[in-house]
Design a protein around this motif. Sequence first.
Motif, PDB file in Angstrom:
ATOM      1  N   ALA A  48      76.936  66.249  35.717  1.00 54.64           N
ATOM      2  CA  ALA A  48      76.566  67.639  35.997  1.00 54.64           C
ATOM      3  C   ALA A  48      76.209  67.824  37.475  1.00 54.64           C
ATOM      4  O   ALA A  48      76.622  68.804  38.106  1.00 54.64           O
ATOM      5  CB  ALA A  48      75.395  68.069  35.112  1.00 54.64           C
ATOM      6  N   ASP A  49      75.458  66.874  38.045  1.00 51.93           N
ATOM      7  CA  ASP A  49      75.097  66.960  39.464  1.00 51.93           C
ATOM      8  C   ASP A  49      76.328  66.850  40.357  1.00 51.93           C
ATOM      9  O   ASP A  49      76.444  67.549  41.361  1.00 51.93           O
ATOM     10  CB  ASP A  49      74.089  65.866  39.835  1.00 51.93           C
ATOM     11  CG  ASP A  49      72.692  66.143  39.301  1.00 51.93           C
ATOM     12  OD1 ASP A  49      72.415  67.286  38.863  1.00 51.93           O
ATOM     13  OD2 ASP A  49      71.858  65.205  39.321  1.00 51.93           O
ATOM     14  N   LEU A  50      77.260  65.966  39.990  1.00 55.10           N
ATOM     15  CA  LEU A  50      78.478  65.805  40.789  1.00 55.10           C
ATOM     16  C   LEU A  50      79.345  67.064  40.749  1.00 55.10           C
ATOM     17  O   LEU A  50      79.978  67.428  41.739  1.00 55.10           O
ATOM     18  CB  LEU A  50      79.275  64.597  40.300  1.00 55.10           C
ATOM     19  CG  LEU A  50      78.619  63.245  40.545  1.00 55.10           C
ATOM     20  CD1 LEU A  50      79.417  62.142  39.864  1.00 55.10           C
ATOM     21  CD2 LEU A  50      78.468  62.957  42.029  1.00 55.10           C
ATOM     22  N   LEU A  51      79.368  67.737  39.620  1.00 55.94           N
ATOM     23  CA  LEU A  51      80.210  68.928  39.475  1.00 55.94           C
ATOM     24  C   LEU A  51      79.550  70.211  39.983  1.00 55.94           C
ATOM     25  O   LEU A  51      80.243  71.207  40.217  1.00 55.94           O
ATOM     26  CB  LEU A  51      80.599  69.109  38.006  1.00 55.94           C
ATOM     27  CG  LEU A  51      81.561  68.063  37.454  1.00 55.94           C
ATOM     28  CD1 LEU A  51      81.789  68.290  35.968  1.00 55.94           C
ATOM     29  CD2 LEU A  51      82.879  68.090  38.208  1.00 55.94           C
ATOM     30  N   GLN A  52      78.247  70.213  40.188  1.00 54.49           N
ATOM     31  CA  GLN A  52      77.511  71.423  40.545  1.00 54.49           C
ATOM     32  C   GLN A  52      78.100  72.172  41.747  1.00 54.49           C
ATOM     33  O   GLN A  52      78.285  73.385  41.681  1.00 54.49           O
ATOM     34  CB  GLN A  52      76.033  71.078  40.776  1.00 54.49           C
ATOM     35  CG  GLN A  52      75.105  72.270  40.840  1.00 54.49           C
ATOM     36  CD  GLN A  52      75.163  72.996  42.171  1.00 54.49           C
ATOM     37  OE1 GLN A  52      75.316  72.384  43.223  1.00 54.49           O
ATOM     38  NE2 GLN A  52      75.056  74.309  42.113  1.00 54.49           N
TER      39      GLN A  52
END
Length: 163
Positions: A48-52
């Motif tokens: 989720a953090d990588l895609l944010q």
Amino acid sequence: MDLCHVPATREKGWYLALMAPNVKGPNYAWLDPSRLYCHPQGLQDCVADLLQPFQGDAIDMVAGIDAMGFILGAAAAATLRKGFLAIRKAGHLCVPTEAQPYSDYSGRQKLMELRTDAISPGVAAICMESSEGGKWIQERYKCSHCVPPRLQPRFDQHQFGWD
């Protein structure tokens, strides 16, 4: 951190503490991420953090480079419901390819390949270290990474230890 523990407040990068330092020497990567992959919430929060930064972007496909990129890239692709393109070490693909030389974490020169029929121009990248190659990518492409700014110097110097 054990595999069941999830912090009460989950700051960006909390899951990085799941990774174990290299104990085998310079021919290995400086961190082993396998405990992160085994931790359901850690893996979900990392992806989720990588895609944010790409929220709202039109994404056709996710590509990942060898090992860590295969796992996190495939997880990102599954989350986005997109296809995944593996960028492989030279000699592993039996179809027409494009090749690019690079230096790995130990400084060894290698060659990466990807199939030519799977992608069209337009690139974003996910980086972990502020290496020479990482900086080159960040200057040219939209990038994301899961290392909080306060921890980035430790990652750049390959130092393990968490607050």
